[in-house]
Design a protein around this motif. Structure first.
Motif: not given
Lengths: 231, 174
Positions: B71-76
Motif C-alpha cells: 500500500f505504501k509503495i502504491t500510495q507514493n
C-alpha cells in the motif's frame, strides 16, 4: 458528560473509540435522535462503499499485471525503468552492462527471434551445463551449483575462469532444451577490495539464486542423467 | 494468502515473498481503485507498484506486513504521479461520472450507477482525505497502520476521516 464530536463518532464507527468514548456515545444515542440519524447515515455510507469496492476483489487480475508479477528473475534483479518491457535486458544492453567485453561475445549467442531475444549459452557453456565431459576446451567453465527455480525450471550457476576477468553466471534450462542465460557478471578476484555501497554492486547471480532451492547431490545427478537421456 | 490481520509472517526465500505479493494483488487493485477513481488508471498504478515492489523485494523485512508495504509503495507512486503530471485528460470529476452513469443507466441497473457514483465521490475528495478513506474505509486498516504509512499522527487520520465521511454522506446519500 463528554461532548460527542464528529471525530469521536468516526472513531466509534471504525472500532477505534476508547471505552470511555464508546460509553458516552451509546448513552447519548438513547436520547439524541439526531445522533442516531447521523450514525445511520454513516453506516449506510460504509455499506455503500463496501459494495462499491467488493467486485474488484473477485475480478480476474489483468494479464499485464500478472506478467509484471512474474517477470523473469533477471528483469527485476537489475534496476530498470518501470513499464518499458521492450527496454528490459535486451541482449545488447545485457552484454554491455556485464563489462565482460569480448569474453561475452564469444560465449553468448543471440537466440532465435522466437526466443524474445534471450541470450543463449554458447557451445562451451552449453556442454558444461549439460554435464558433458569437461575436456580441456571447456575447462574454463565450471558448474558451481544446480537449483530448482520457483517455476520448476532447472538453473545452474557457473564460473568462467579467465585471465583478464573471471565471471559468474546463471543459466536456466528453457523448454526448448537450450540453456538461456539469466545473468552473467564479472566476478572480483578473491580477496579484492569491494566498495560496500551502491545497489548495483549486488551480485545479480546471488539475488537470483536466493530465490531458488539448491539441489542435493542426488537430485543433481538424477537431473544430469535425464539430460543425457534426452540427447 | 495476503494477510489482513496482525499475523506477521516470515519468508524463507524471495520466492515466498513473491508468492505473497501475488496474493495481495486483488487487494492492491481495490486500494488503487479507491485512489485513482477508475480501473484503468488503478491498474496502471498497480502494475508500477508490482514492478517496484519486485525490484525491492530483497528489502522487504520479514515480520512486517506485506499488504501495508505494498500500500505504501502504491500510495507514493500515486502521489508522485499526481505531482508530476496533473492527470492526463483531467481527473474524473463527479459531474463526468454522473454523466457516464446517466448514459449507461439506460441499460445498466441502478446498482452500477450507485457504484460509479460512490467511487466518483471518493475521487472528488482532497488527496489526503482520499488516502485516509482508501486505507480505513476501503481496506479496513487500523488508524495506527494508516497513520504509519501516511507519516501523520493517528489524530490526523481521524480528523481527515471525519471530514471525508461528512462530504461523502452528502454526495452519496444526498
Amino acid at each position: 458528560m463528554i461532548q460527542i464530536t464528529d471525530e469521536m463518532l468516526t472513531a466509534y464507527l471504525d472500532g477505534e473509540a476508547s471505552l470511555e468514548e464508546k460509553r458516552a456515545i451509546e448513552t447519548a444515542l438513547v436520547s439524541d435522535a439526531g445522533l442516531r440519524q447521523t450514525l445511520d447515515r454513516y453506516r449506510a455510507l460504509k455499506a455503500t462503499i463496501d459494495r462499491s469496492f467488493a467486485g474488484v476483489l473477485t475480478q480476474p487480475v489483468p494479464q499485464r499485471i500478472l506478467e509484471a508479477a512474474s517477470a523473469p528473475y533477471a528483469s527485476y534483479a537489475a534496476p530498470l525503468p518501470p513499464r518499458r518491457p521492450s527496454k528490459w535486458l535486451t541482449p545488447a544492453a545485457m552484454a554491455a552492462s556485464l563489462a565482460v567485453g569480448a569474453l561475452a561475445g564469444t560465449l553468448l549467442v543471440r537466440g532465435q527471434s522466437g526466443d524474445e531475444g534471450a541470450l543463449i549459452a554458447s557451445a562451451p557453456i552449453e556442454k558444461a551445463l549439460s554435464g558433458q565431459s569437461a575436456d580441456a576446451a571447456h575447462g574454463a567453465v565450471r558448474v558451481v551449483a544446480t537449483y530448482r527455480a520457483g517455476d520448476d525450471r532447472v538453473c545452474r550457476e557457473f564460473e568462467i575462469a579467465d585471465a583478464a576477468q573471471a565471471s559468474a553466471g546463471l543459466a536456466c534450462l528453457a523448454p526448448n532444451g537450450r540453456w538461456s542465460l539469466a545473468a552473467l557478471e564479472p566476478r572480483a578476484p578473491e580477496g579484492a577490495y569491494l566498495p560496500a555501497s551502491g545497489e548495483n554492486k549486488t551480485s545479480v547471480v546471488s539475488v537470483l539464486t536466493g530465490e531458488m532451492r539448491a539441489m542435493t547431490a542426488e537430485e543433481e545427478a538424477a537431473f544430469l542423467v535425464s539430460m543425457k537421456e534426452q540427447r | 494468502m495476503c494477510l489482513a490481520d496482525a499475523e506477521y509472517r516470515r519468508f524463507q526465500t524471495l520466492h515466498d515473498k513473491r508468492k505473497e505479493l501475488v496474493d495481495c494483488i486483488p487487494r492492491l487493485r481495490r486500494f488503487a481503485l479507491a485512489l485513482a477513481g477508475n480501473q484503468p488508471d488503478a491498474d496502471d498504478l498497480v502494475q508500477s507498484a508490482v514492478e517496484k515492489a519486485l525490484r525491492n523485494l530483497g528489502g522487504f523485512q520479514n515480520g512486517t506486513r506485506m499488504d501495508s508495504w505494498l500500500f505504501k509503495i502504491t500510495q507514493n507512486l500515486w502521489i508522485d504521479s499526481r505531482r508530476s503530471h496533473k492527470r492526463r485528460g483531467g481527473q474524473t470529476t463527479l459531474n463526468d461520472a454522473m454523466h457516464i452513469a446517466g448514459e449507461d443507466g439506460r441499460k445498466l441497473v441502478e446498482e452500477r450507477a450507485m457504484i460509479e457514483h460512490t467511487r466518483a465521490a471518493i475521487a472528488s475528495l482532497p488527496e489526503e482525505q482520499r488516502l485516509a478513506v482508501a486505507y480505513v474505509l476501503v481496506e479496513g486498516q487500523s488508524y495506527k497502520d494508516a497513520a504509519h504509512n501516511l507519516g501523520v499522527p493517528v489524530g490526523t487520520v481521524m480528523s481527515r476521516l471525519s471530514r471525508a465521511r461528512k462530504a461523502l454522506a452528502a454526495q452519496v446519500l444526498g
